[in-house]
Design an enzyme around this catalytic site. Structure first.
Site, PDB file in Angstrom:
ATOM      1  N   ILE A 133      17.990  -1.198  34.094  1.00 31.94           N
ATOM      2  CA  ILE A 133      18.353  -2.433  33.310  1.00 31.94           C
ATOM      3  C   ILE A 133      17.536  -1.108  32.157  1.00 31.94           C
ATOM      4  CG2 ILE A 133      16.242  -2.669  34.778  1.00 31.94           C
ATOM      5  CD1 ILE A 133      15.739  -5.824  33.136  1.00 31.94           C
ATOM      6  N   GLU A 185       0.841  -0.997  -0.133  1.00 31.90           N
ATOM      7  CA  GLU A 185       0.325  -0.278   0.208  1.00 31.90           C
ATOM      8  C   GLU A 185       0.862   1.397   0.317  1.00 31.90           C
ATOM      9  OE1 GLU A 185      -2.313   0.193   3.997  1.00 31.90           O
ATOM     10  OE2 GLU A 185      -3.496   2.070   2.680  1.00 31.90           O
ATOM     11  N   GLU A 216       7.293   3.867  33.287  1.00 29.34           N
ATOM     12  CA  GLU A 216       7.569   5.307  33.804  1.00 29.34           C
ATOM     13  C   GLU A 216       7.058   6.482  32.839  1.00 29.34           C
ATOM     14  OE1 GLU A 216      12.147   4.359  34.629  1.00 29.34           O
ATOM     15  OE2 GLU A 216      11.789   5.336  33.048  1.00 29.34           O
ATOM     16  N   CYS A 230      -4.942  -2.976   2.379  1.00 26.33           N
ATOM     17  CA  CYS A 230      -4.938  -3.019   3.976  1.00 26.33           C
ATOM     18  C   CYS A 230      -6.713  -3.272   4.623  1.00 26.33           C
ATOM     19  CB  CYS A 230      -4.582  -1.926   3.773  1.00 26.33           C
ATOM     20  SG  CYS A 230      -3.554  -2.532   5.754  1.00 26.33           S
ATOM     21  N   LYS A 234      -9.262   2.046  -2.744  1.00 23.14           N
ATOM     22  CA  LYS A 234      -9.515   1.678  -1.355  1.00 23.14           C
ATOM     23  C   LYS A 234     -10.906   1.730  -0.845  1.00 23.14           C
ATOM     24  CE  LYS A 234      -6.950   1.327   3.310  1.00 23.14           C
ATOM     25  NZ  LYS A 234      -6.063   1.986   4.135  1.00 23.14           N
ATOM     26  N   TYR A 236      -8.962   5.489  13.225  1.00 24.26           N
ATOM     27  CA  TYR A 236      -8.665   5.321  14.585  1.00 24.26           C
ATOM     28  C   TYR A 236      -7.566   4.472  14.581  1.00 24.26           C
ATOM     29  CZ  TYR A 236      -9.111   0.820  12.515  1.00 24.26           C
ATOM     30  OH  TYR A 236      -8.396  -0.464  11.314  1.00 24.26           O
ATOM     31  N   SER A 241      22.937   4.439  33.689  1.00 26.86           N
ATOM     32  CA  SER A 241      22.815   4.424  34.521  1.00 26.86           C
ATOM     33  C   SER A 241      23.604   2.884  35.576  1.00 26.86           C
ATOM     34  CB  SER A 241      20.819   4.969  35.126  1.00 26.86           C
ATOM     35  OG  SER A 241      20.503   3.613  35.225  1.00 26.86           O
ATOM     36  N   SER A 281       0.746  -2.639   7.499  1.00 27.20           N
ATOM     37  CA  SER A 281      -0.043  -2.695   8.453  1.00 27.20           C
ATOM     38  C   SER A 281       0.976  -2.475   9.735  1.00 27.20           C
ATOM     39  CB  SER A 281      -0.542  -4.645   7.888  1.00 27.20           C
ATOM     40  OG  SER A 281      -1.109  -4.974   9.614  1.00 27.20           O
TER      41      SER A 281
END
Lengths: 542, 542
Positions: free
Chosen positions: B292, B44, B399, B148, B112, B118, B289, B174
């Site tokens: 992880i 597409e 976070e 699509c 299309k 959305y 830092s 997609s």
């Protein structure tokens, strides 16, 4: 004469505050009834405020709306027309609707037919389009309903007329841009006269994030003449009498149209005031440079919030001219705001020291200028964190367009007052504000001296940018008119200059993506109205 | 057996680079022909890349598209099916189209019909919906086209079948989210079998800003069985043979589905690699830092770019534990990246000194923690400015959700690798990456020690947040499932905890508004997929 009195409730409705908005609707309905109105009309989506964005997707919205509508239906002695989102769960549809409430119950509902999904609007993301006209009766007259975008199209009002409507009510959440009220008057006059039907147009007022709703509600007769107009940028309960025999609004004294510069100034003041107050900040902090942008922001902030809620901080470094210091202090004094000085020499030096081993022998460049800007941004943010006041940033549209600003430096802050104001407009606004009082609040020298970021010795903006009148004209063509390089050169601009400006606009999208919100006043503001991919291979050309 | 060979061109197309994309289409068409294909299918909007956003509004797009289509029409010896935006100026419409090119000319075009508007999609902003099915013939077989979103609805493919199509080609852009390929296989199998028609599904590959396109193109037979599947997260020219007598694709060896954690890891690697390379950064800088998040980002960056393009900087302050220093250095050593240490004591002290007279007797609070974060952010940005490398930020979704991050501090940077990755997923990804090599690239201790921002003595994340498994479950419900407070409490979470978490999510929208982009891997990522008003009066409740 037999008269129907309408109340056009040009009010502010806070996005998401359904309980508060419902209270306001009830209070204003009661006030309108006491003033003799038989019907009150509220703006589009008054219950949720506009635009509610993804709050519309929350399942818990529906019970809140139902509870609010039950309260509104209980209003006595006046017909209430109010905008709200309607979840039709049975058909899995959501509409942008207008409800008619009278005598303890909902009497009708209209679903917006034309959903704008361009510019700042995303209504197709949230709503399904209605398909049916709705007409209800009051005092023996047939009243049709429309919502905002509907009236910008020919068909919806024509259908109402064809179906026998005597009068049309239009509920709106129509955002401001320069010259918008003129555009509305022209459009509404044409729609009224081409269909020979009077209409009452109720607009929202107040600012929501980057959007400013400017009111200017109108009653227009079937001949296209304006019968009544509400003020701009302020709430007003406009009462208009509709002569039931003549089928015309009784004309009121005409309002003078606002000059463009006054319109912009008032929009900025309202935007700052609503952003700060609705976010419940006790006040604001502005970094003063001695230049015109921060001087204008200071005046706007004082007009929006009062001098006692505005704090100015001057953060000189070795490139700050003595007259910048003098002028910054003079601005603060004239506007009677708290003024602090915080030198940043020590901070910049400590960064330089820490970075020296990492920079090794790399030559001095814009990095060192950015360090000054970031030292200042961090000082302002520290004050904000400590005392809870919002940092207003002062970057104008010309700077935001070409990236003449430092991310996390002078761009640090919660609201960018001049984000959609070109530098040439900054000058006009400064002169306009000065014209309002005998003693100008912005010292004359601030307006006349050549603009400079003062980040290196003897720097002026025009070292790296074309003169602002040229720059702004190119930016306007490229950003707001989508003109190509060739088209701009065809307008007489120098090819290399146009190419340079377009290149700067394109390559600085990443800065704008992380920039603070600022009030939209133009026909194409950054952020929600101009959506460009960050990574892209588009190059200026034909 | 009589066979039609199709080439499914699962390729990357850079947004806006029409000339470059056209070259790629020509080269791949020629390569496919040489490999014996009679027809090649591109994704597409391959000509513009996806999503082109407001580039579609530029008038100069149309001549560029026309020039490209002329070149594509000139491709010889193979039928080319390619997605592009079509400006129908006569009818003032714009379509998301698929063109069929053969023997020197365009032979057909499909528009299309279903435009997604959305989630991350805004196609109604740009396109009009097509209304007609299109079928063309090749080798005596009738081939239908879909784009699509069309295939996610029942009607479009059914209409093609009703109109006599023997085979359907679906052009796609997609985007990835966790489990998406499984979802596609299920959906496509159902569509094929319920209509008893084979289909070939071609997906885009590569990352664009926050979106990752993961490929996984498929050929599916009329019984719903997968006959062929392209790899994930990489370009591939998948050749599939279509047996013209049996009307079936000839089955190829099946691919093993990727485990979810591998899928996510590969998506993040591709996102970093494409963002950095397409933006032409020579490399990246990461602030380590010892924790992880930055450790995982470092591994992803090295896998995306190679160790020689990755720079790690440790910026200790007095609250940095000795084991954080050791672990950071160990991470850098194991991954073989350049490692620098820049202490920030002097910088933080100089800020404190400058601010002391302004702070007066105000007590110590989060302000002082933010100063540390902003000192670090400014050091990283200075290195970026000086040497041109992109700063990768390391804030995870947990976070970002609750605002456990400092604007202009640890949030400073161009791309946030873990922005859509919950902390619990960070642990899974770290273990997954460690499982790939005999010597783990992330030291075991980094995974097992309690997480801390190290901004004050003895601090751990759990001082102010619930345990991450609880936090992430609440966040998932609130953000991705739109669950209300009541609904979450109904699931067994503590009411006060839920209330606190929702409050933090709601009040930190302003930070996310100014945050760096990061790759979307979930069903509801921040930025373009979750659009909340900054100013709002919504409160958590039923």
């Amino acid at each position: 004469m037999s008269v129907l009195t309408l109340a056009l409730a040009q009010s502010a409705f806070l996005v998401g505050d359904i309980a508060g908005n419902t209270q306001k609707i009830i209070e204003q309905s009661n006030a309108a009834r006491e003033k003799g109105a038989q019907i009150i009309v509220f703006p589009e989506l008054a219950l949720t405020g506009y635009p509610p964005e993804d709050l519309l997707l929350r399942p818990s919205l529906t019970p809140r709306i139902h509870a609010a509508l039950a309260q509104i239906a209980a209003i006595e002695g006046i017909v209430v027309v109010v905008g709200y989102p309607l979840n039709d769960t049975a058909h899995k549809k959501r509409f942008n609707s207008a409800g008619v409430f009278a005598h303890g119950a909902q009497r009708g509902v209209y679903h917006k037919q034309k959903l704008p999904n361009y510019s700042v609007f995303d209504e197709a993301r949230y709503f399904d389009a209605g398909t049916d006209s709705v007409i209800f009766e009051i005092s023996g007259r047939k009243v049709g309903l429309l919502i905002c975008e509907d009236i910008w199209h020919r068909q919806p009002i024509k259908t109402l007329k064809d179906n026998g409507a005597d009068l049309v009510l239009v509920l709106n959440a129509s955002p401001f841009q320069i010259g918008k009220q003129e555009l509305r008057r022209t459009l509404l006059s044409r729609r009224a006269s081409e269909n020979e039907i009077p209409l009452a147009y109720v607009n929202l007022v107040g600012a929501q994030d980057d959007l400013v709703f400017d009111g200017g509600s109108l009653a227009i007769n079937a001949d296209g003449q304006v019968a009544a107009e509400a003020g701009r940028f302020e709430a007003e309960l406009l009462l208009v009498n509709f002569d039931l025999e003549q089928n015309t609004f009784v004309a009121q004294e005409a309002l003078k149209p606002l000059p463009k510069v006054a319109e912009i100034y008032q929009a900025l003041v309202l935007a700052v005031s609503d952003y700060v107050n609705h976010s419940r900040f006790p006040g604001v902090i502005i970094g003063l440079s001695g230049g015109i942008d921060s001087a204008l922001c200071l005046a706007i902030a004082v007009d929006a919030l009062g001098a006692d809620r505005v704090n100015a901080v001057m953060m000189p470094y070795r490139y700050t001219a003595a007259i910048s210091m003098e002028d910054a202090e003079a601005q603060a004094q004239r506007l009677n705001v708290a003024y602090h000085v915080a030198e940043i020499h020590g901070i910049v030096d400590s960064f330089a020291q820490t970075l020296a081993p990492l920079f090794a022998d790399a030559p001095i460049d814009a990095t060192e200028e950015n360090l000054q800007a970031r030292a200042r941004g961090t000082v302002l943010m520290a004050l904000s964190n400590k005392f809870g006041q919002l940092v207003l940033t002062t970057g104008n549209k010309s700077e935001m367009s070409v990236g003449y600003a430092t991310l996390y430096g002078d761009m640090a802050g919660g609201f960018d007052v001049l984000k959609d104001v070109y530098k040439t407009q900054v000058y006009e606004l400064a002169k306009f504000r000065n014209s309002l009082e005998e003693t100008p609040v912005i010292p004359e020298r601030v307006i006349t001296r050549p603009p400079s970021a003062e980040l290196r010795p003897e720097q002026t903006d025009q070292d790296s940018l074309p003169p602002y009148d040229v720059l702004d004209a190119i930016l306007y063509g490229y950003i707001e008119r989508d003109m190509s390089l060739d088209a701009l050169v065809g307008q007489g601009f120098d090819q290399a200059t146009v190419q340079h400006v377009i290149h700067l606009v394109d390559r600085n999208e990443h800065k704008r993506k992380q920039s603070a919100l600022g009030p939209r006043i133009s026909g194409r503001a950054f952020s929600r109205e101009r959506r460009y991919p960050l990574v892209n291979g588009w190059t200026a050309g034909e």
